[in-house]
Design a protein around this motif. Sequence first.
Motif, short mmCIF file in Angstrom:
data_model
loop_
_atom_site.label_atom_id
_atom_site.label_comp_id
_atom_site.label_asym_id
_atom_site.label_seq_id
_atom_site.Cartn_x
_atom_site.Cartn_y
_atom_site.Cartn_z
N GLU A 338 62.87 0.59 75.98
CA GLU A 338 61.53 1.16 75.90
C GLU A 338 60.58 0.24 75.13
OE1 GLU A 338 61.64 5.13 74.28
OE2 GLU A 338 62.78 5.92 75.98
N LYS A 339 61.04 -0.24 73.97
CA LYS A 339 60.15 -1.01 73.09
C LYS A 339 59.93 -2.45 73.57
CE LYS A 339 59.94 1.60 68.98
NZ LYS A 339 60.66 2.11 67.83
N ASP A 340 61.03 -3.11 73.93
CA ASP A 340 60.91 -4.54 74.27
C ASP A 340 60.64 -4.77 75.75
OD1 ASP A 340 61.56 -4.77 71.65
OD2 ASP A 340 63.47 -5.81 71.93
N TYR A 341 60.95 -3.76 76.58
CA TYR A 341 60.78 -3.96 78.03
C TYR A 341 59.88 -2.90 78.65
CZ TYR A 341 64.59 -7.28 77.55
OH TYR A 341 65.36 -8.35 77.17
N SER A 342 59.22 -2.12 77.81
CA SER A 342 58.32 -1.05 78.28
C SER A 342 58.98 -0.18 79.34
CB SER A 342 57.02 -1.63 78.87
OG SER A 342 56.50 -2.60 78.02
N LEU A 343 60.28 0.09 79.14
CA LEU A 343 61.01 0.85 80.15
C LEU A 343 61.14 2.31 79.69
CD1 LEU A 343 62.44 0.03 82.85
CD2 LEU A 343 64.56 0.32 81.61
N ASP A 344 60.37 3.17 80.33
CA ASP A 344 60.41 4.59 79.99
C ASP A 344 61.25 5.31 81.05
OD1 ASP A 344 59.97 7.27 79.63
OD2 ASP A 344 57.81 7.09 79.26
N GLN A 345 62.51 5.62 80.68
CA GLN A 345 63.43 6.21 81.65
C GLN A 345 62.92 7.54 82.19
OE1 GLN A 345 65.83 4.85 83.11
NE2 GLN A 345 66.87 3.38 81.81
N GLN A 346 62.27 8.32 81.32
CA GLN A 346 61.77 9.63 81.78
C GLN A 346 60.67 9.44 82.83
OE1 GLN A 346 63.36 12.23 80.90
NE2 GLN A 346 64.46 11.55 79.13
N LEU A 347 59.81 8.45 82.58
CA LEU A 347 58.73 8.16 83.54
C LEU A 347 59.32 7.67 84.86
CD1 LEU A 347 55.71 7.51 84.29
CD2 LEU A 347 56.16 5.20 83.45
N ILE A 348 60.29 6.77 84.77
CA ILE A 348 60.92 6.23 85.99
C ILE A 348 61.56 7.37 86.78
CG2 ILE A 348 62.80 4.76 86.86
CD1 ILE A 348 62.18 3.00 84.30
N ALA A 349 62.24 8.28 86.08
CA ALA A 349 62.92 9.40 86.75
C ALA A 349 61.93 10.26 87.55
CB ALA A 349 63.65 10.26 85.72
N GLU A 350 60.67 10.33 87.10
CA GLU A 350 59.68 11.13 87.83
C GLU A 350 59.47 10.62 89.26
OE1 GLU A 350 56.05 11.49 85.61
OE2 GLU A 350 57.01 12.54 83.92
N TYR A 351 59.77 9.33 89.47
CA TYR A 351 59.60 8.74 90.80
C TYR A 351 60.85 8.86 91.68
CZ TYR A 351 55.13 6.77 89.38
OH TYR A 351 53.84 6.62 88.96
N PHE A 352 61.91 9.43 91.12
CA PHE A 352 63.14 9.52 91.91
C PHE A 352 63.68 10.95 91.95
CE2 PHE A 352 62.92 5.06 90.62
CZ PHE A 352 62.96 4.46 91.87
#
Length: 716
Positions: A338-352
């Motif tokens: 999340e912090k170093d790669y701006s990867l928000d798993q919850q946000l990504i899950a919204e698209y799947f």
Amino acid sequence: MAPEQLRRPPQAPPVFTATAQSIVEDAKRIIEASRKVQDEVVANVKPESASFASVLKPLAHDENTMALESHILGFYQAVSTEQQLRDASSKAEELMDEFFIESAMREDIYKLVDATVEKKESLDPESRRLLEKEHKDFIRNGLGLPAGPKRDRFKEIKKRLSQISIEFQKNLNEENGGIWFTTAELDGVPEDVLAGLKKGEGENEGKLWLTFKYPDLFPTMKYAKNSETRKKVMIDNENKCNQNVPLFHEAIILRDEAARLLGYPNHAAFRIEDKMAKTPQTVNTFLGDLRSRLTAGGQKEIQTLLNMKKTDLESRGEAFDNHYYLWDHRYYDRLMLEKDYSLDQQLIAEYFPLQTTVEGMLKIFEELFGLVFVEITGDDRSKVAPSGKGSDIVWHEDVQIFSVWDDEAAGSSFVGYLYLDLFPRPGKYGHAANFNLQPGFIDAQGNRRYPATALVCNFTKPTPKKPSLLKHDEVVTLFHELGHGIHDLVAKTIYSRFHGTNTVRDFVEAPSQMLENWCWTPSQLKALSKHYSSLSPEYQAAWQEQAGGKSVPDEQIPDDVIANVIRTKHVNDALFNLRQLHFGIFDMTVHEPASHAAIEKLPISATYNQLRKQITQMEGPESLGLGDDWGHGEATFGHLIGGYDAGYYGYLSSQVYSTDMFYTVFKSDPMNPKEGRRYRHSVLEKGGSQDEMQTLTEFLGRAPKTDAFYKDMGLS
């Protein structure tokens, strides 16, 4: 809607109408029928007149016929909601296993098979392979031993190992433990996870019941801010099936004894002999080389994560202890992404959302392999059900069923049935796996029998405000298991023995692992995605309610988010692979003892925990003075009892083959239909009907190499 001709499969799907009583009766009936076939072969054929047609053919046709029922009888224990049905299914499997052991040790049949081998008949390659395998199996099942005490003991061991395997898996399936936590202790865990937890009453008023099922366990380990909560969950999860501890220990000792009876130095030598690796030495060299390449990377990754832990704790006013524990890893791995790669798993899950992702995956398989998937719903279920009752062709109301066909260009012929059972429920198999329900083969009349295959998974259930949403790693898991399902569907072998995923264990994962690469390809991720707010006005309203005035998102996942996902493919990869190495090296350690006395004395749980600490370099509760026997992870490790014994290395060695195939054939153009169909016909269709190294070499146009594997991991 599917064209009319694709809504009338030429073969009815199997039915799931068994009762506890019928399951056991059916098992006894098919055993008796099979025994009768064996007895008739022995009565009618003498060694001097033995031939493939008179000995192997009737036995193979009987094996084919039996598999149409036997797989389903054993399947109920993994999916039925009824305890009695699951118990009966376990009992049926035990009866069938005992019969298979008895059959594999029939000296009268062995003599006829042996005589057939001596005839050196001219046979087609698959029949030749069947004859050779059958002959070798008899020897590996003790018929090379002289009749008497040694052979009797070997048979006794085989029976007991079968009972252990069934009981071990049953304990895992039936496991229903958990922990009561206050909401404060679960601070950080996503709201939709908490909303699905059982609420406490009486003395547990105000608390939530967290189970060890994946949809509860993983989000808690990834998001719970309280390290004591994560620690408790981790330790209790490693102790959730301690009744399996003595079973595991007994199995390891019995396997070693059986291997030594047959003249092997240990169980690993016995098991690996007929795999691609051939010898334990090859496996140990591969695992050792990988470990030496990964260790420094693992240390570096831990140091980075340790710095992140320090910053995180100090920002919350908590003391930093300079330790990186097992229960820290999922949490700080996620935080780093999340912090170093701006990867928000919850946000990504919204698209799947699960259903649109499944549709997207099936579309990829349609384009790549020339298939058509037609979901069977509503009235069509009643039309294809042999009884005319649609509910008979599924085992639970959540299950989806598809008929699968070749596309028009390939002649629109029927391929088989695919089932999806995607949500957790009590008593259900707890991981993600593909189960063959009925194999494909050529029957005694020369007609093709079509397969049926099931994906059994445990994704979060939908709620009125949200559909089931998949994190990216769950998208990868689903695609992997669907890959096994496709392998099972498109295989075209003469005999069920070689159908689909019935390959050697150190190759079986390769086709599915190769397909995982599509989940790391920007164009395919984009095609798979669809933001759940675009699915219905109700979902859109629910999304806006919790989004606090943000504008409605694009329907497909944005390119910058995809780029972030792709960038993380190898983040903390050394630690991930060191964890896989821990499993593989533990597996080899317990199956390759110096002597039988050594394995009897080996403290298995302590060895499991010590090896994990040495290999992954992460600390466990032993650092807190709890000793090396604090947990019993091996008792929750179904693979080593369920067929991956002295074979877990196959996940890593298959990765070598899968990466080689992807880089060589698909990397430049993953959706190339010509190569997709070539892969379908030259790899997947073959199943285990020819030597797997031959299959691989023919597809690649050369012997496989490790270069792509190490390059992909940044270790070349």
